[in-house]
Each structure stands twice: as structure tokens, then as C-alpha cells.
Enzyme design. Sequence first.
Site, PDB file in Angstrom:
ATOM      1  N   PHE A 299      12.954  44.385 -24.248  1.00 46.59           N
ATOM      2  CA  PHE A 299      13.727  44.293 -25.492  1.00 46.59           C
ATOM      3  C   PHE A 299      14.761  43.176 -25.457  1.00 46.59           C
ATOM      4  CE2 PHE A 299      16.781  46.796 -23.005  1.00 46.59           C
ATOM      5  CZ  PHE A 299      17.978  46.213 -23.391  1.00 46.59           C
TER       6      PHE A 299
ATOM      7  N   LYS B 128       2.200  42.261 -26.460  1.00 43.90           N
ATOM      8  CA  LYS B 128       2.751  43.574 -26.819  1.00 43.90           C
ATOM      9  C   LYS B 128       4.257  43.509 -26.579  1.00 43.90           C
ATOM     10  CE  LYS B 128       4.172  47.089 -25.375  1.00 43.90           C
ATOM     11  NZ  LYS B 128       5.491  47.503 -25.920  1.00 43.90           N
TER      12      LYS B 128
ATOM     13  N   GLU C 100       8.934  47.727 -28.404  1.00 46.28           N
ATOM     14  CA  GLU C 100       8.947  48.459 -29.673  1.00 46.28           C
ATOM     15  C   GLU C 100      10.364  48.605 -30.230  1.00 46.28           C
ATOM     16  OE1 GLU C 100       8.342  49.421 -26.650  1.00 46.28           O
ATOM     17  OE2 GLU C 100       8.413  51.593 -26.351  1.00 46.28           O
TER      18      GLU C 100
ATOM     19  N   SER D 206      11.446  46.438 -16.616  1.00 44.22           N
ATOM     20  CA  SER D 206      12.133  47.096 -15.497  1.00 44.22           C
ATOM     21  C   SER D 206      11.213  47.190 -14.276  1.00 44.22           C
ATOM     22  CB  SER D 206      12.586  48.486 -15.927  1.00 44.22           C
ATOM     23  OG  SER D 206      11.461  49.238 -16.322  1.00 44.22           O
TER      24      SER D 206
ATOM     25  N   CYS E  58      18.516  39.817 -17.625  1.00 46.17           N
ATOM     26  CA  CYS E  58      18.035  40.011 -16.253  1.00 46.17           C
ATOM     27  C   CYS E  58      18.745  39.062 -15.309  1.00 46.17           C
ATOM     28  CB  CYS E  58      16.538  39.775 -16.186  1.00 46.17           C
ATOM     29  SG  CYS E  58      16.126  38.104 -16.621  1.00 46.17           S
TER      30      CYS E  58
ATOM     31  N   GLU F 123      20.464  49.004 -11.276  1.00 46.62           N
ATOM     32  CA  GLU F 123      20.705  48.091 -12.408  1.00 46.62           C
ATOM     33  C   GLU F 123      21.286  48.895 -13.565  1.00 46.62           C
ATOM     34  OE1 GLU F 123      17.203  46.555 -14.459  1.00 46.62           O
ATOM     35  OE2 GLU F 123      18.175  44.612 -14.645  1.00 46.62           O
TER      36      GLU F 123
END
Length: 497
Positions: free
Chosen positions: A149, A173, A176, A226, A281, A382
Amino acid sequence: MKLIEHFIGGKTYSGNSKRKSKVYDPATGEQSAEVKLATAQDVNTAVENALKAFESWSNTPPLQRARVIFKFKELIEKNSDELTKIIVSEHGKVYDDAKGSLIRGLEVVEYACGIPQMLKGEFTENVGSNVDSWSIRQPLGVCAGITPFNFPAMVPMWMFPMAIACGNTFVLKPSEKDPSCSTKLAELFKKAGLPDGVFNVVNGDKEAVDALINNKDIAAMSFVGSTPIAKYIYENCAKNEKRVQALGGAKNHCVVMPDCDLDQAVNGLMGAAYGSAGERCMAQSVAVAVGGIGDKLVKNLAKKVEALKVGPGMDKKSEMGPLVTKEHLEKVKSYVDIGEKEGAKLIVDGRNLKLQGYENGYYIGGCLFDHVTKDMRIYKEEIFGPVLSVVRAKNFNEALKLVNDHEFGNGVSIFTRDGDSGRTFSSKAKIGMVGINIPIPVPMAFHSFGGWKRSLFGDQHMHGPEGVRFYTKLKTITSRWPSGLRSDPEFVMPTMK
Ligand code: NAD
């Protein structure tokens, strides 16, 4: 309510799924859209379209492919304000930061325009007497990408422009949580002249991901997200005989040496820890204060963290926007609770931030911990929010050991005025991307992006030269054109005569 569908074969595709997911504006907490969640059948339809398109796209000369990509670049530039607003409305980050992330993606598109040069291959005349040999790189087929995301434009653009420039077709993909940007990019690519089926977008969750993993017509998978999901993708794509690169999570350290320019280090850390609300990240979530610099560092940081301007992404005054979802906000807050229980000293607490007029938005103020130790969960895991942990280290070697012992190895940086410390650190750090007096060492598009250890499963980093290698396979041809003479059969291993 706006409905976000798939983009397959050059047009909007509704599919047969009844399942949908809600998309929110993080600034207000209001639902802004619904997104369809693809079934395996929807995914397979996208792959069938991509497979059909592959035959002619892979045969399109690289120069012609580059021209389409060049047009795409122009269209992204023309539509950059709209694309940026889409990012802000679904992710929450502030406008200028969202624009910056779009431009970092655009730079990969610019790099991909040079694909004819990159696919030139290698040639050796006379590898043996009158024998020539050359190596070429050919496309793989249908490639897929699954993205997180936090960079709804940039991370997909690390993948599909390179794959498509190399002659592959692609099924993306996206997350969402903020899917609209991908569809807009697909529409622009079509407008640029990309043939139908070359770039497809399927929206969805685990069901769509598993369908991509299991589809035998997908040759390669690129994943960013992740670490647990990256490992799942890596293992299962390998089982299904796919080439795979799976980039995972991070815990990036910034080593602050006692000889550094402290203002530079503090300003660098502020941007790297709190920019994009820590949802990067490459965010720096650990500051390692070396020698006696800790107290001064924390004092200077605290002043700036307290003064951070938090607000909606479209407000020009905001330095930090909301987090992406309510669930993520709760998770980040719970880590601050954990840190307190573990005995770290909470210097700035952003948990109770309330913004007038935006009471339902997913905001948290900047948080700063001091005296964090390596056994604490807030150090090991994290958090992916605006929470910076300061750890104290006696000396350079202790700081380097902390960096190298951590399970993640995405990015790291050191602030120092000493060339020897900088050089030794960059050589010895077991980390994929290192900065010396650079807080966020994200490589440019013509280098490659990727971490080490549990931040990347696979062999190749993304975009740049590694991107070309990942999205092509090597073929080496050896050729002789004997004139007249027919040689006798040879039963020994041929060697140079
Ligand atoms: P995520 O792992 O939850 O999701 C990533 C993708 O995987 C999404 O498309 C999602 O739909 C899908 N997914 C989620 N759960 C799944 C499951 N159980 N099975 C199959 N697919 C699943 O990550 P996120 O929360 O969207 O993004 C944040 C994470 O991404 C952070 O850990 C961050 O460090 C990482 N990230 C890494 C890099 C990098 O370059 N290493 C870059 C950006 C983000």
C-alpha cells in the site's frame, strides 16, 4: 459509491466476484470507494489476455516498444497532478511527498526508454576457428507483480515498465487499500499506444495472489510487501517453478557518529523517520547514537518532533499525513504502548493527537523513544509508523554489530565527517543500500533497488540493470558457416585449436 474494477485486455473488466473491499480516505476516515476482489477465474482471464498479447509484443522491435514507453512517460507528466491527488486520497501522505514518489517511479519509465541499448547483448568473433558466439537476452513471457500500500505508484513502476520494455506482458495486483492509481496508469499506458493485454491490473487479496502463484502461464513474479508474505511468495513461486524476487520489511538504522554535523543528522533523521508518517520501507526507525552524542541528539530531535505539523495530505502546511487505515493506526499505537511497558523512555508521545475537523482521520503525532535496547520488540519488529527509537552504542564497532545482527537488511546510513568511518561502514555493513551522510539511500532508476537478509528473498534487485536481468533470460548462440569443407564427426569435447 465509486466501484473500482479490474483492467484486463485494454478495458475495464467486471469479473464474476461478489466480494469487495472498502477503500477509505485516511484524512477523514470516510469510505471513498469499493474495490472488487478478483476470483481465480478473473486472474486466469487476465493471464490469458497477457499470454495472447505476448506473441506480438515480444516480437515488436525494442525501439518501437521504447517509443510507446516514451509516450507513456509524457502522459504521466501531463497527468501528474491527478495521479498525485489519487495517491494522497487513498494513502494519506502529503501532496509534495506523493508527487516525489510518483517522480521516482517516472524515472524508471525514463530508464526503460533506453531499452534498445540494454538489450544489445554480447558478441565474440572467432571463439574457435571461424566460429562466432553471441549472447542475447529474451523476454520470459507473462510476468506478475504484487505490490504494497505504501507506494501505490512508485513500487508498481519499479516493475511493469521494465518487464514490458524487455518484451514481456504483465499482470499487476496492487494493494487493495489504495488501488486506484494502478488503473489510472494502465489507462494512460493504453493511451500511449500499448497494445491491449500487455498490461493488466487485477484487484484483490489473498485469493488473487494464490491464483497468480498457481497459474502455470506466469513465468516470473515480483513482490514487494511485508516479510512473512514475501517469504510465502518466494517459497510458493519456487514450488511452481517461477522466477521470483520478493522484497520484504525493514528496520533501517541511522548511525550518528560523535564527529558528525549534528544539525545535518537531526534534519536527515526527521525526514527519514517521520516523512510519509514512517510508512516507507526505507524509513529510518532506529537512530544509533555513538559515544557521547546521545543526549544532544535526543534533545534536538525532541524539539523538532514536538513541532511536527501533522494534517491532511492536501493541506500545504502538513509535513506528515495520517496513517493508511484505522487498523494500522491501532497497530502503531499498540507498539508505543509496548515500548513503554518494555521500559524504553518515551520522550515524545504522539498517541493523543486530535485534529479539529478531522476527528475520524487516522492521525498520530511523531513519537520518540530513548534508551531502547536490542532485546525490545520495538527494536526488533517493523512498526511502519512515525516512531523513532534511539539506541545508545559505546563505539563504532558496537554500532556496526547492531546493524549487522538485525534480521532485516534493507537500508542503513551513517552520519560522520570522518572518511575512514564512512568507508569502513559502507564496506562492512550487511545491508543492501547504504548512505553516507544521506538519510534515505534509495538508488536511482539506473542503479537497482533491494535489501539483504530477510528484506529480500531472491537473487535480483529491482529496476536498473538488475531489472533487465530479472525480466529476461540469457541465450548463447554458437555458429559456424563452413564453406564447402565438410568436417568429420568429432567425438571429443571441442576445445580451441
Ligand atoms: P503486505 O505484505 O500486507 O501486502 C503486500 C501485498 O501482499 C498486497 O498486495 C496484499 O494484498 C498482499 N497480501 C497481504 N496479505 C496476504 C496474504 N496473507 N497472502 C497473500 N497475499 C497477501 O504489505 P503492506 O502492509 O501492503 O505494505 C507494507 C510492507 O511492505 C512493510 O513491511 C514494508 O516494509 C514493505 N515494503 C517493502 C519494500 C521493499 O522494497 N523492501 C518497499 C515497500 C514496502
